[in-house]
Design a protein around this motif. Structure first.
Motif, PDB file in Angstrom:
ATOM      1  N   PRO A 234      35.246  28.890  38.605  1.00 55.75           N
ATOM      2  CA  PRO A 234      36.075  28.326  39.687  1.00 55.75           C
ATOM      3  C   PRO A 234      35.257  27.914  40.910  1.00 55.75           C
ATOM      4  O   PRO A 234      35.543  26.889  41.535  1.00 55.75           O
ATOM      5  N   LEU A 235      34.217  28.694  41.250  1.00 58.07           N
ATOM      6  CA  LEU A 235      33.374  28.346  42.382  1.00 58.07           C
ATOM      7  C   LEU A 235      32.625  27.041  42.132  1.00 58.07           C
ATOM      8  O   LEU A 235      32.621  26.142  42.981  1.00 58.07           O
ATOM      9  N   GLU A 236      32.013  26.910  40.979  1.00 58.91           N
ATOM     10  CA  GLU A 236      31.230  25.712  40.699  1.00 58.91           C
ATOM     11  C   GLU A 236      32.133  24.494  40.541  1.00 58.91           C
ATOM     12  O   GLU A 236      31.729  23.372  40.871  1.00 58.91           O
ATOM     13  N   ARG A 237      33.352  24.704  40.105  1.00 56.47           N
ATOM     14  CA  ARG A 237      34.313  23.595  40.050  1.00 56.47           C
ATOM     15  C   ARG A 237      34.717  23.190  41.474  1.00 56.47           C
ATOM     16  O   ARG A 237      34.890  22.000  41.765  1.00 56.47           O
ATOM     17  N   PHE A 238      34.861  24.159  42.357  1.00 59.51           N
ATOM     18  CA  PHE A 238      35.208  23.921  43.759  1.00 59.51           C
ATOM     19  C   PHE A 238      34.133  23.066  44.448  1.00 59.51           C
ATOM     20  O   PHE A 238      34.438  22.156  45.218  1.00 59.51           O
ATOM     21  N   ILE A 239      32.873  23.329  44.153  1.00 60.41           N
ATOM     22  CA  ILE A 239      31.770  22.587  44.757  1.00 60.41           C
ATOM     23  C   ILE A 239      31.550  21.248  44.069  1.00 60.41           C
ATOM     24  O   ILE A 239      31.237  20.239  44.718  1.00 60.41           O
TER      25      ILE A 239
ATOM     26  N   GLN B  93      40.043  29.690  51.649  1.00 57.32           N
ATOM     27  CA  GLN B  93      40.630  29.034  50.490  1.00 57.32           C
ATOM     28  C   GLN B  93      40.636  29.987  49.307  1.00 57.32           C
ATOM     29  O   GLN B  93      39.607  30.560  48.958  1.00 57.32           O
ATOM     30  N   ARG B  94      41.789  30.162  48.698  1.00 56.94           N
ATOM     31  CA  ARG B  94      41.911  31.025  47.524  1.00 56.94           C
ATOM     32  C   ARG B  94      41.642  30.191  46.275  1.00 56.94           C
ATOM     33  O   ARG B  94      42.429  29.298  45.936  1.00 56.94           O
ATOM     34  N   LEU B  95      40.535  30.462  45.617  1.00 61.51           N
ATOM     35  CA  LEU B  95      40.214  29.780  44.366  1.00 61.51           C
ATOM     36  C   LEU B  95      40.709  30.643  43.220  1.00 61.51           C
ATOM     37  O   LEU B  95      40.322  31.801  43.092  1.00 61.51           O
ATOM     38  N   SER B  96      41.557  30.095  42.406  1.00 62.66           N
ATOM     39  CA  SER B  96      42.107  30.842  41.283  1.00 62.66           C
ATOM     40  C   SER B  96      41.668  30.204  39.983  1.00 62.66           C
ATOM     41  O   SER B  96      41.632  28.982  39.859  1.00 62.66           O
ATOM     42  N   ALA B  97      41.318  31.048  39.022  1.00 62.39           N
ATOM     43  CA  ALA B  97      41.063  30.522  37.693  1.00 62.39           C
ATOM     44  C   ALA B  97      42.344  29.848  37.209  1.00 62.39           C
ATOM     45  O   ALA B  97      43.458  30.286  37.504  1.00 62.39           O
ATOM     46  N   GLU B  98      42.205  28.753  36.460  1.00 65.96           N
ATOM     47  CA  GLU B  98      43.384  28.035  35.979  1.00 65.96           C
ATOM     48  C   GLU B  98      44.270  28.943  35.143  1.00 65.96           C
ATOM     49  O   GLU B  98      45.486  28.788  35.116  1.00 65.96           O
ATOM     50  N   ARG B  99      43.654  29.864  34.470  1.00 67.83           N
ATOM     51  CA  ARG B  99      44.397  30.862  33.701  1.00 67.83           C
ATOM     52  C   ARG B  99      43.861  32.228  34.081  1.00 67.83           C
ATOM     53  O   ARG B  99      42.671  32.397  34.280  1.00 67.83           O
TER      54      ARG B  99
ATOM     55  N   ILE C 247      28.487  27.955  62.719  1.00 69.38           N
ATOM     56  CA  ILE C 247      28.694  26.871  61.756  1.00 69.38           C
ATOM     57  C   ILE C 247      30.194  26.609  61.642  1.00 69.38           C
ATOM     58  O   ILE C 247      30.865  27.102  60.728  1.00 69.38           O
ATOM     59  N   PRO C 248      30.776  25.859  62.582  1.00 71.29           N
ATOM     60  CA  PRO C 248      32.230  25.657  62.602  1.00 71.29           C
ATOM     61  C   PRO C 248      32.759  24.919  61.382  1.00 71.29           C
ATOM     62  O   PRO C 248      33.948  25.019  61.066  1.00 71.29           O
ATOM     63  N   GLN C 249      31.905  24.156  60.687  1.00 67.54           N
ATOM     64  CA  GLN C 249      32.338  23.415  59.504  1.00 67.54           C
ATOM     65  C   GLN C 249      32.284  24.251  58.225  1.00 67.54           C
ATOM     66  O   GLN C 249      32.528  23.733  57.132  1.00 67.54           O
ATOM     67  N   MET C 250      31.999  25.537  58.356  1.00 63.16           N
ATOM     68  CA  MET C 250      31.890  26.408  57.187  1.00 63.16           C
ATOM     69  C   MET C 250      33.195  26.410  56.382  1.00 63.16           C
ATOM     70  O   MET C 250      34.294  26.476  56.938  1.00 63.16           O
ATOM     71  N   GLU C 251      33.069  26.352  55.068  1.00 66.41           N
ATOM     72  CA  GLU C 251      34.202  26.488  54.157  1.00 66.41           C
ATOM     73  C   GLU C 251      34.169  27.900  53.570  1.00 66.41           C
ATOM     74  O   GLU C 251      33.185  28.294  52.934  1.00 66.41           O
ATOM     75  N   TYR C 252      35.233  28.644  53.787  1.00 60.53           N
ATOM     76  CA  TYR C 252      35.319  30.011  53.288  1.00 60.53           C
ATOM     77  C   TYR C 252      36.214  30.033  52.048  1.00 60.53           C
ATOM     78  O   TYR C 252      37.263  29.380  52.016  1.00 60.53           O
ATOM     79  N   PHE C 253      35.804  30.800  51.046  1.00 65.63           N
ATOM     80  CA  PHE C 253      36.611  30.850  49.836  1.00 65.63           C
ATOM     81  C   PHE C 253      36.643  32.268  49.275  1.00 65.63           C
ATOM     82  O   PHE C 253      35.782  33.100  49.562  1.00 65.63           O
ATOM     83  N   PHE C 254      37.664  32.523  48.489  1.00 63.47           N
ATOM     84  CA  PHE C 254      37.829  33.799  47.792  1.00 63.47           C
ATOM     85  C   PHE C 254      38.267  33.495  46.374  1.00 63.47           C
ATOM     86  O   PHE C 254      39.265  32.803  46.166  1.00 63.47           O
ATOM     87  N   CYS C 255      37.518  33.975  45.393  1.00 67.73           N
ATOM     88  CA  CYS C 255      37.877  33.762  43.986  1.00 67.73           C
ATOM     89  C   CYS C 255      38.873  34.844  43.579  1.00 67.73           C
ATOM     90  O   CYS C 255      38.505  36.010  43.396  1.00 67.73           O
ATOM     91  N   ASP C 256      40.122  34.460  43.460  1.00 71.37           N
ATOM     92  CA  ASP C 256      41.211  35.404  43.240  1.00 71.37           C
ATOM     93  C   ASP C 256      41.469  35.581  41.745  1.00 71.37           C
ATOM     94  O   ASP C 256      41.878  34.650  41.059  1.00 71.37           O
ATOM     95  N   THR C 257      41.252  36.794  41.249  1.00 68.34           N
ATOM     96  CA  THR C 257      41.528  37.094  39.839  1.00 68.34           C
ATOM     97  C   THR C 257      42.990  37.476  39.616  1.00 68.34           C
ATOM     98  O   THR C 257      43.425  37.615  38.481  1.00 68.34           O
ATOM     99  N   HIS C 258      43.728  37.680  40.701  1.00 69.50           N
ATOM    100  CA  HIS C 258      45.116  38.160  40.672  1.00 69.50           C
ATOM    101  C   HIS C 258      45.202  39.595  40.151  1.00 69.50           C
ATOM    102  O   HIS C 258      46.279  40.057  39.773  1.00 69.50           O
ATOM    103  N   LYS C 259      44.063  40.278  40.143  1.00 71.36           N
ATOM    104  CA  LYS C 259      44.017  41.686  39.757  1.00 71.36           C
ATOM    105  C   LYS C 259      43.305  42.501  40.838  1.00 71.36           C
ATOM    106  O   LYS C 259      42.661  43.503  40.567  1.00 71.36           O
ATOM    107  N   GLU C 260      43.444  42.045  42.071  1.00 70.91           N
ATOM    108  CA  GLU C 260      42.777  42.705  43.195  1.00 70.91           C
ATOM    109  C   GLU C 260      43.649  43.836  43.743  1.00 70.91           C
ATOM    110  O   GLU C 260      44.858  43.885  43.507  1.00 70.91           O
ATOM    111  N   LEU C 261      43.019  44.707  44.502  1.00 70.92           N
ATOM    112  CA  LEU C 261      43.775  45.748  45.205  1.00 70.92           C
ATOM    113  C   LEU C 261      44.611  45.130  46.324  1.00 70.92           C
ATOM    114  O   LEU C 261      44.195  44.154  46.944  1.00 70.92           O
ATOM    115  N   PRO C 262      45.788  45.696  46.621  1.00 70.63           N
ATOM    116  CA  PRO C 262      46.574  45.206  47.761  1.00 70.63           C
ATOM    117  C   PRO C 262      45.772  45.241  49.054  1.00 70.63           C
ATOM    118  O   PRO C 262      45.918  44.354  49.906  1.00 70.63           O
ATOM    119  N   GLU C 263      44.910  46.252  49.211  1.00 67.68           N
ATOM    120  CA  GLU C 263      44.102  46.366  50.416  1.00 67.68           C
ATOM    121  C   GLU C 263      43.157  45.175  50.588  1.00 67.68           C
ATOM    122  O   GLU C 263      42.810  44.808  51.716  1.00 67.68           O
TER     123      GLU C 263
END
Length: 266
Positions: free
Chosen positions: A97-102, A62-68, A29-45
């Motif tokens: 953030p995911l449902e806003r992205f869609i 795509q990094r989806l971040s909560a507005e706050r 599926i080459p048209q796939m959109e990949y996303f990650f919901c970033d809380t900014h509290k993730e492990l460095p790994e």
């Protein structure tokens, strides 16, 4: 009137299952959109693993971040830490953030749940989002997922040496051994988690683990590690498991009293 375009989306968490699903589908599926919901509290790994996935598969996540961020929502909830019974972090920093992205677009959401798992994962109640479960459809189990990751050259994330799931570094679903190892691997992050327990504007005290502060838990470090090593050896002998990561995952799953936030940990 032209037919409305359907979006294909796949959420990556930094965990093995969603990553293996990306390996399976990125050419199909080459048209796939990949996303990650970033809380900014993730492990460095976790961030390092996402970079590895992009490089190996030639995709863009795509990094989806909560507005706050987390600290804002902690204030909104009156300093009340998220818990298995109050998972406001998942709602505010993952689902919304995911449902806003869609938005209102028609979308197929590919979910990395294996054929040997009895769970549903995050399924949106929005009628425009249709979940699909490729691993279940193809009958793929854990051994297949590990093989996909090995063959791709991506492998497992580095944190699998001591932790069985992705998610925030202070995730309340961590077991006591994982908290001890967080203190060893990332003492600065452990100290930040301790600060969250201690600092509340209303003067109340909350703990990440029921009935015990992190400092009290860390004081039992040797006891917790010794018990963990005992369980690992028992698991290896019982099931002939050679991989430390597999033994760790099995033990921690047995200790879970409730299902983790699947929007975070797929």
């Amino acid at each position: 009137m032209p037919k409305k375009k359907v979006r294909h989306i796949l959420g990556l968490s930094g965990g093995k299952d969603s990553t293996a699903l990306a390996v399976l589908l990125h050419k199909e599926i080459p048209q796939m959109e990949y996303f990650f919901c970033d809380t900014h509290k993730e492990l460095p790994e976790t961030y390092e693993y996402l970079d590895r996935i992009e490089a190996r598969l030639g995709i863009k996540i795509q990094r989806l971040s909560a507005e706050r961020g987390f600290d804002h929502w902690l204030d909104v909830y009156g300093g009340f830490l998220p818990s298995p019974k109050s998972r406001w972090c998942t709602k505010q920093m993952k689902i919304i953030p995911l449902e806003r992205f869609i938005g209102d677009d028609e979308a197929i959401s590919y979910v990395g749940i294996r054929a040997d798992e009895n769970r549903d994962g995050y399924i949106s109640t929005k009628p425009n989002i249709k979940p699909v479960f490729p691993f279940k459809e193809k009958g793929l189990v854990k051994a297949d997922i590990l093989q996909l990751l090995e063959d791709s050259g991506i492998g497992l994330p580095e944190y699998y040496r001591w932790r069985s799931r992705s998610g925030c570094f202070f995730c309340f679903f961590q077991r006591k051994y994982e908290w001890v190892m967080l203190a060893q691997e990332h003492p600065d992050l452990f100290a930040e988690a301790v600060r969250y327990e201690q600092e509340h504007s209303d003067g109340r005290q909350y703990t990440w683990t029921q009935g015990e502060t992190l400092q009290e838990l860390l004081a039992r470090r040797d006891e917790i590690i010794a018990e963990h090593h005992k369980l690992v050896e028992q698991r290896r002998r019982k099931n002939n498991v050679s991989s430390l990561a597999e033994a760790l995952e099995a033990i921690l799953d047995e200790q879970d009293e409730v299902l983790p936030c699947l929007a975070c940990h797929l």
